[in-house]
Write an enzyme that holds these catalytic residues in place. Structure first.
Site, PDB file in Angstrom:
ATOM      1  N   THR A  59       7.088  -2.241 -19.184  1.00 39.80           N
ATOM      2  CA  THR A  59       5.895  -1.626 -19.770  1.00 39.80           C
ATOM      3  C   THR A  59       6.156  -1.490 -21.272  1.00 39.80           C
ATOM      4  O   THR A  59       7.051  -0.733 -21.678  1.00 39.80           O
ATOM      5  CB  THR A  59       5.632  -0.236 -19.161  1.00 39.80           C
ATOM      6  OG1 THR A  59       5.522  -0.372 -17.753  1.00 39.80           O
ATOM      7  CG2 THR A  59       4.347   0.354 -19.721  1.00 39.80           C
ATOM      8  N   LYS A  87       6.148   8.159 -22.351  1.00 41.91           N
ATOM      9  CA  LYS A  87       6.295   6.805 -22.912  1.00 41.91           C
ATOM     10  C   LYS A  87       4.961   6.054 -22.853  1.00 41.91           C
ATOM     11  O   LYS A  87       4.517   5.468 -23.842  1.00 41.91           O
ATOM     12  CB  LYS A  87       7.363   6.032 -22.128  1.00 41.91           C
ATOM     13  CG  LYS A  87       7.464   4.576 -22.533  1.00 41.91           C
ATOM     14  CD  LYS A  87       8.303   3.738 -21.584  1.00 41.91           C
ATOM     15  CE  LYS A  87       8.048   2.269 -21.873  1.00 41.91           C
ATOM     16  NZ  LYS A  87       8.815   1.354 -21.038  1.00 41.91           N
ATOM     17  N   LYS A  95      -2.626  -1.483 -17.738  1.00 42.65           N
ATOM     18  CA  LYS A  95      -1.639  -0.465 -17.345  1.00 42.65           C
ATOM     19  C   LYS A  95      -1.763   0.783 -18.232  1.00 42.65           C
ATOM     20  O   LYS A  95      -1.768   1.917 -17.755  1.00 42.65           O
ATOM     21  CB  LYS A  95      -0.241  -1.079 -17.469  1.00 42.65           C
ATOM     22  CG  LYS A  95       0.894  -0.093 -17.553  1.00 42.65           C
ATOM     23  CD  LYS A  95       1.653   0.036 -16.276  1.00 42.65           C
ATOM     24  CE  LYS A  95       2.676   1.157 -16.372  1.00 42.65           C
ATOM     25  NZ  LYS A  95       3.225   1.572 -15.149  1.00 42.65           N
TER      26      LYS A  95
HETATM   27  P1  NAD Z   1      16.031   1.443 -16.186  1.00 42.95           P
HETATM   28  O1  NAD Z   1      16.509   2.034 -17.465  1.00 42.95           O
HETATM   29  O2  NAD Z   1      16.486   2.009 -14.895  1.00 42.95           O
HETATM   30  O3  NAD Z   1      16.364  -0.132 -16.156  1.00 42.95           O
HETATM   31  C1  NAD Z   1      16.379  -0.951 -17.278  1.00 42.95           C
HETATM   32  C2  NAD Z   1      17.640  -1.793 -17.183  1.00 42.95           C
HETATM   33  O4  NAD Z   1      17.641  -2.753 -18.248  1.00 42.95           O
HETATM   34  C3  NAD Z   1      18.929  -0.988 -17.309  1.00 42.95           C
HETATM   35  O5  NAD Z   1      19.735  -1.200 -16.172  1.00 42.95           O
HETATM   36  C4  NAD Z   1      19.564  -1.524 -18.584  1.00 42.95           C
HETATM   37  O6  NAD Z   1      20.976  -1.520 -18.544  1.00 42.95           O
HETATM   38  C5  NAD Z   1      19.010  -2.930 -18.621  1.00 42.95           C
HETATM   39  N1  NAD Z   1      19.068  -3.597 -19.915  1.00 42.95           N
HETATM   40  C6  NAD Z   1      18.696  -3.112 -21.127  1.00 42.95           C
HETATM   41  N2  NAD Z   1      18.875  -4.058 -22.059  1.00 42.95           N
HETATM   42  C7  NAD Z   1      19.352  -5.154 -21.428  1.00 42.95           C
HETATM   43  C8  NAD Z   1      19.715  -6.476 -21.849  1.00 42.95           C
HETATM   44  N3  NAD Z   1      19.623  -6.853 -23.114  1.00 42.95           N
HETATM   45  N4  NAD Z   1      20.147  -7.339 -20.926  1.00 42.95           N
HETATM   46  C9  NAD Z   1      20.252  -6.982 -19.619  1.00 42.95           C
HETATM   47  N5  NAD Z   1      19.926  -5.749 -19.159  1.00 42.95           N
HETATM   48  C10 NAD Z   1      19.479  -4.861 -20.055  1.00 42.95           C
HETATM   49  O7  NAD Z   1      14.437   1.480 -16.277  1.00 42.95           O
HETATM   50  P2  NAD Z   1      13.397   1.306 -15.057  1.00 42.95           P
HETATM   51  O8  NAD Z   1      13.055   2.641 -14.519  1.00 42.95           O
HETATM   52  O9  NAD Z   1      13.888   0.230 -14.167  1.00 42.95           O
HETATM   53  O10 NAD Z   1      12.107   0.797 -15.859  1.00 42.95           O
HETATM   54  C11 NAD Z   1      12.008  -0.542 -16.337  1.00 42.95           C
HETATM   55  C12 NAD Z   1      10.615  -0.745 -16.884  1.00 42.95           C
HETATM   56  O11 NAD Z   1       9.662  -0.492 -15.850  1.00 42.95           O
HETATM   57  C13 NAD Z   1      10.253   0.193 -18.038  1.00 42.95           C
HETATM   58  O12 NAD Z   1       9.548  -0.531 -18.999  1.00 42.95           O
HETATM   59  C14 NAD Z   1       9.395   1.266 -17.368  1.00 42.95           C
HETATM   60  O13 NAD Z   1       8.461   1.854 -18.269  1.00 42.95           O
HETATM   61  C15 NAD Z   1       8.692   0.449 -16.295  1.00 42.95           C
HETATM   62  N6  NAD Z   1       8.262   1.233 -15.127  1.00 42.95           N
HETATM   63  C16 NAD Z   1       9.117   2.119 -14.535  1.00 42.95           C
HETATM   64  C17 NAD Z   1       8.686   2.853 -13.430  1.00 42.95           C
HETATM   65  C18 NAD Z   1       9.615   3.830 -12.735  1.00 42.95           C
HETATM   66  O14 NAD Z   1       9.135   4.588 -11.887  1.00 42.95           O
HETATM   67  N7  NAD Z   1      10.911   3.835 -13.047  1.00 42.95           N
HETATM   68  C19 NAD Z   1       7.398   2.690 -12.935  1.00 42.95           C
HETATM   69  C20 NAD Z   1       6.547   1.752 -13.550  1.00 42.95           C
HETATM   70  C21 NAD Z   1       7.001   1.022 -14.648  1.00 42.95           C
END
Ligand code: NAD
Length: 311
Positions: A107, A257, A182
Site C-alpha cells: 500500500t 499510514k 484502496k
Molecule cells: P511487514 O513489515 O510485516 O512486512 C514487510 C517486509 O518487507 C518485512 O519482512 C521487511 O523485512 C521486508 N523488506 C523491506 N525491505 C525489503 C527489501 N528491500 N527486500 C526484501 N524485503 C524487504 O509489513 P506487512 O504487514 O506485511 O505489510 C506489507 C504491506 O501490506 C504494507 O504496505 C501494508 O500497508 C500493507 N497491508 C498490510 C495489512 C496488514 O494487516 N498487515 C493489511 C493490508 C495491507
C-alpha cells in the site's frame, strides 16, 4: 481458486516476506507455483524455507529467472529503492530478465505507484499494482481482496496468481487506480470509525445503552461496517476486536499510514476533504500512543479520555 499444480505456472519471485507477504507466498507455493523468496530479515527466510519457498541469497538472485516479480513492502520508498537499487546495489529493474512483469502489492502513494510502474515500463517490463485488504487472516486463508491497477493484458496475466491468494479481485483501471480505490475506501473507514466511536461516547454521556444504540443504528441510516462488523464497544458484535481488548485487528498505525496516503492524494489533487484530513490527524496521534498496538477501533478510548471519561 486454482489449487492444482501445473507445468504452466509462472516462476514467481516474492520479495518482502513479512506479515502479509509471507503467507501470500506460502499460498502460491501450496498451489504449485514455483516461488523464490527474499527478505532482508533472516527469520522471515527461515519461515519461508520451512514452507517450501526457495530462498535466494539476494534480491538480484531472487528475480534473475522470474516471470512475475511480486513485492510486498512497508512503503513506497522501499519499493522505489528495491526497483532502482539503493546504496549502490543493483536494482530489480536491472536484474530482472526481459519480459518479466512487476507486481507491487504494497500500500503506497498513488503517485509513487504510477512512478514505479513508469520506471518498470521504461525499462521494458510490464507493471501492475494490487494493494490488498483482508489483513493477516485474509493473507493466510487466501481470501484477500485485491484492488488492481494495470493495463488489461497485464491484469489478465496476473489474475490467476491473485486468484490463488485472494477471494475478490477488482480491476480498478490503469496503474495507480488500485491504490486510489484502496485509499478512498480506507478514508471512508477511518472517518466512519471516528463517527461511530463519537456517537457511542455521546450515547454513554446521555445514558443510552450500547445495545439499544446498536439495535437502532445497525438497522437505520447510520449503519456501516465500522458499526456492524468492527463495533468499537464490546457486546453487540461478539467477533469485533473490542471484545478482546482491541486485539487483534487492523492496527491503528496502519490506519494512520493509509489516512496519510489519502492526505497526500487530497493535497496533490486540490480536494476539499476536511473530514479525511481530520481523521488523519486523529489517527496520527493515536498511532503514536496506544494505537501502535491496538485495532483502530480503540480510538473510542481516546475519545472517552478527551471527553473526561475513563476507559
Ligand atoms: P511487514 O513489515 O510485516 O512486512 C514487510 C517486509 O518487507 C518485512 O519482512 C521487511 O523485512 C521486508 N523488506 C523491506 N525491505 C525489503 C527489501 N528491500 N527486500 C526484501 N524485503 C524487504 O509489513 P506487512 O504487514 O506485511 O505489510 C506489507 C504491506 O501490506 C504494507 O504496505 C501494508 O500497508 C500493507 N497491508 C498490510 C495489512 C496488514 O494487516 N498487515 C493489511 C493490508 C495491507
Amino acid at each position: 481458486m486454482n489449487t492444482s499444480p501445473t507445468d504452466t505456472q509462472p516462476r514467481v519471485a516474492f520479495l518482502g516476506l513479512g506479515h502479509m507477504g509471507g503467507p501470500m507466498a506460502v499460498n502460491l507455493v501450496q498451489a504449485g507455483v514455483p516461488v523464490t523468496g527474499f527478505d532482508v530479515v533472516p527469520a522471515a527466510l527461515d519461515v519461508a524455507r520451512e514452507n517450501g519457498i526457495t530462498v535466494a541469497e539476494s534480491p538480484q538472485e531472487a528475480v534473475r529467472d522470474a516471470q512475475v516479480i511480486i513485492t510486498m513492502f512497508p512503503s513506497g520508498q522501499h519499493v522505489k529503492d528495491a526497483y532502482t537499487g539503493a546504496d549502490g546495489a543493483e536494482g530489480l529493474l536491472a536484474a530482472a530478465p526481459a519480459g518479466a512483469t512487476f507486481l507491487d502489492c504494497s500500500t503506497i502513494n498513488i503517485s509513487e505507484a504510477q512512478e514505479v510502474a513508469n520506471l518498470a515500463k521504461e525499462a521494458g517490463f510490464k507493471a501492475a499494482e494490487a494493494p490488498v485488504s483482508g489483513g493477516v487472516v485474509g493473507a493466510q486463508a487466501g481470501t484477500l481482496a485485491f484492488m488492481v491497477g494495470a493495463p488489461d493484458d497485464v491484469y489478465q496475466e496476473i489474475y490467476p496468481l491473485l486468484d490463488i491468494m485472494g477471494a475478490r479481485i477488482v480491476h480498478c483501471g490503469e496503474n495507480g487506480m488500485g491504490q486510489a480505490a484502496k485509499i478512498c475506501n480506507n478514508m471512508i473507514l477511518g472517518i466512519s470509525m471516528v463517527a461511530v466511536s463519537e456517537a457511542f461516547v455521546l450515547a454513554e454521556k446521555l445514558g443510552l445503552e450500547h445495545q439499544a444504540m446498536y439495535d437502532v443504528v445497525s438497522k437505520a441510516s447510520g449503519q456501516c461496517w465500522a458499526l456492524t462488523t468492527n463495533c468499537p464497544v464490546p457486546g453487540p458484535v461478539p467477533t469485533s476486536p473490542a471484545n478482546n481488548d482491541y486485539q487483534p485487528g487492523f492496527g491503528g498505525a496502519l490506519m494512520s499510514k493509509d489516512l496519510n496516503l489519502a492526505v497526500t492524494a487530497i493535497e496533490e489533487n486540490g480536494v476539499s476533504a476536511q473530514m479525511g484530513q481530520l481523521a488523519a490527524e486523529i489517527y496520527q496521534k493515536f498511532s503514536e500512543g496506544e494505537g501502535a498496538r491496538q485495532d483502530f477501533s480503540g480510538i473510542i478510548n481516546t475519545i472517552r479520555e478527551d471527553s473526561g471519561d475513563k476507559k
